[in-house]
Design a protein around this motif. Structure first.
Motif, PDB file in Angstrom:
ATOM      1  N   UNK A  53      -2.903 -52.327  -3.891  1.00  0.00           N
ATOM      2  CA  UNK A  53      -1.849 -51.961  -4.851  1.00  0.00           C
ATOM      3  C   UNK A  53      -0.798 -51.081  -4.187  1.00  0.00           C
ATOM      4  N   UNK A  54      -1.250 -50.156  -3.340  1.00  0.00           N
ATOM      5  CA  UNK A  54      -0.318 -49.276  -2.631  1.00  0.00           C
ATOM      6  C   UNK A  54       0.550 -50.088  -1.666  1.00  0.00           C
ATOM      7  N   UNK A  55      -0.066 -50.987  -0.917  1.00  0.00           N
ATOM      8  CA  UNK A  55       0.685 -51.815   0.031  1.00  0.00           C
ATOM      9  C   UNK A  55       1.767 -52.625  -0.658  1.00  0.00           C
ATOM     10  N   UNK A  56       1.477 -53.069  -1.887  1.00  0.00           N
ATOM     11  CA  UNK A  56       2.439 -53.873  -2.627  1.00  0.00           C
ATOM     12  C   UNK A  56       3.787 -53.197  -2.772  1.00  0.00           C
ATOM     13  N   UNK A  57       3.803 -51.856  -2.867  1.00  0.00           N
ATOM     14  CA  UNK A  57       5.062 -51.128  -3.025  1.00  0.00           C
ATOM     15  C   UNK A  57       5.916 -51.224  -1.768  1.00  0.00           C
ATOM     16  N   UNK A  58       5.281 -51.235  -0.603  1.00  0.00           N
ATOM     17  CA  UNK A  58       6.043 -51.379   0.640  1.00  0.00           C
ATOM     18  C   UNK A  58       6.543 -52.811   0.805  1.00  0.00           C
ATOM     19  N   UNK A  59       5.662 -53.775   0.600  1.00  0.00           N
ATOM     20  CA  UNK A  59       6.029 -55.182   0.808  1.00  0.00           C
ATOM     21  C   UNK A  59       7.043 -55.680  -0.222  1.00  0.00           C
ATOM     22  N   UNK A  60       7.100 -55.047  -1.363  1.00  0.00           N
ATOM     23  CA  UNK A  60       8.076 -55.444  -2.396  1.00  0.00           C
ATOM     24  C   UNK A  60       9.513 -55.204  -1.934  1.00  0.00           C
ATOM     25  N   UNK A  61       9.692 -54.314  -0.953  1.00  0.00           N
ATOM     26  CA  UNK A  61      11.043 -53.949  -0.516  1.00  0.00           C
ATOM     27  C   UNK A  61      11.610 -54.934   0.509  1.00  0.00           C
ATOM     28  N   UNK A  62      10.827 -55.915   0.914  1.00  0.00           N
ATOM     29  CA  UNK A  62      11.261 -56.870   1.942  1.00  0.00           C
ATOM     30  C   UNK A  62      12.092 -57.985   1.316  1.00  0.00           C
ATOM     31  N   UNK A  63      13.190 -58.344   1.987  1.00  0.00           N
ATOM     32  CA  UNK A  63      14.002 -59.494   1.583  1.00  0.00           C
ATOM     33  C   UNK A  63      13.688 -60.651   2.526  1.00  0.00           C
ATOM     34  N   UNK A  64      12.824 -61.570   2.138  1.00  0.00           N
ATOM     35  CA  UNK A  64      12.359 -62.602   3.068  1.00  0.00           C
ATOM     36  C   UNK A  64      13.459 -63.535   3.551  1.00  0.00           C
TER      37      UNK A  64
END
Length: 296
Positions: A53-64
């Protein structure tokens, strides 16, 4: 062409693609896009039940749609390294699909003379890089044939060596098509980690740990490499990815010093969690934090 198997699938995360994809989607959808598009992120590497769940906050910021190359800097847990090492594999497997290693960038890094090669057993045993692969695969799924990865195992670097690798990586961070993933858990607290720093003025043990981590996170946000080094010397906080974080800070520092980056650089921590709340000296916990770095 040799491919590295997903060594921790089935134990550290699901080895069933549909179930794993649903988990990842849930964590990503629960996070807000509030500090992106990320040029770099800091995210944990524990079992997903603890830190997904914590990792999701970092990965959500990526623009693929922007990303074409993903650098993954993970700390070495099983072998002593005084520098950094590269993988001998050509692909890393995940339950979702295989991730291709960028041979051209590897040739460029090898040509610097400052990288060695992991042996296969060290590569497969190491979880600090692997735990990021399913998240990368999911976020980049619509572009899976148009991006590569650059896994780098980071050893116990001196501040001078962190500066050296920062200078090497700075030209890659300058390219908006490159994304850096910095793999790190935060405080490992308890007798089993041989670390029991406790400032009683901060309340319960878990509150002391949180404040100690927050102090480090605040310093990382200033993007000051020497400030982070001084903090680690003073408190000895067991941040296992301290050297990858140090390399990122030095990379930003080198980029700014060179004058090649006319943008405002901003790093923000977006989420913090602990595996459990320690209230007695017999307890133990590991902390997790998610951050994103942007160029404005």
């Amino acid at each position: 062409m040799a491919a590295r198997r997903a060594s921790h699938a089935g134990s550290w995360y699901s080895d069933e693609a549909k179930h794993l994809g649903k988990q990842l989607d849930n964590w990503l959808s629960a996070a807000d896009l509030c500090h992106g598009p990320a040029r770099a992120i800091i995210a944990p590497h524990a079992g997903y039940q603890y830190c997904g769940a914590c990792s999701g906050f970092a990965y959500r910021q990526i623009s693929p749609v922007v990303v074409r190359r993903v650098f993954i800097l993970g700390p070495s847990h099983h072998v002593r390294l005084s520098g950094c090492a590269l993988s001998t594999f050509t692909k890393y497997r995940t339950p979702l699909y295989d991730l291709r290693i960028d041979a051209q960038v590897y040739r460029e890094l090898e040509a610097t003379g400052h990288f060695e090669w992991m042996n296969m057993s060290v590569d497969e045993d190491e979880h600090s890089i692997e735990m990021h692969l399913p998240f990368i695969a999911r976020v980049m799924e619509n572009f899976k044939d148009s991006f590569t990865i650059v896994p780098v195992l980071v050893g116990s670097l001196t501040p001078d060596k962190e500066g050296l690798y920062g200078r090497i990586f700075s030209r890659y961070l300058a390219d908006p098509q490159n994304l850096f993933i910095i793999s790190s858990d935060f405080c490992h607290w308890g007798h089993r980690f041989r670390y029991t720093y406790y400032d009683r003025s901060w309340g319960e043990i878990y509150q002391s740990i949180r404040n100690l981590d927050k102090m480090g996170m605040d310093i990382i946000e200033t993007l000051n490499p020497s400030g982070f080094t001084d903090y680690l010397k003073k408190y000895g906080n067991t941040i296992c990815g301290r050297h990858p974080i140090g390399v990122l800070l030095q990379t930003v520092h080198s980029l700014q010093k060179s004058g090649n980056n006319g943008h405002k650089v901003s790093l923000k921590f977006l989420k913090y969690a602990q595996s459990s709340q320690c209230c007695s000296l017999s307890d133990s916990s590991v902390s997790y934090a998610a951050a994103a770095l942007t160029f404005e």
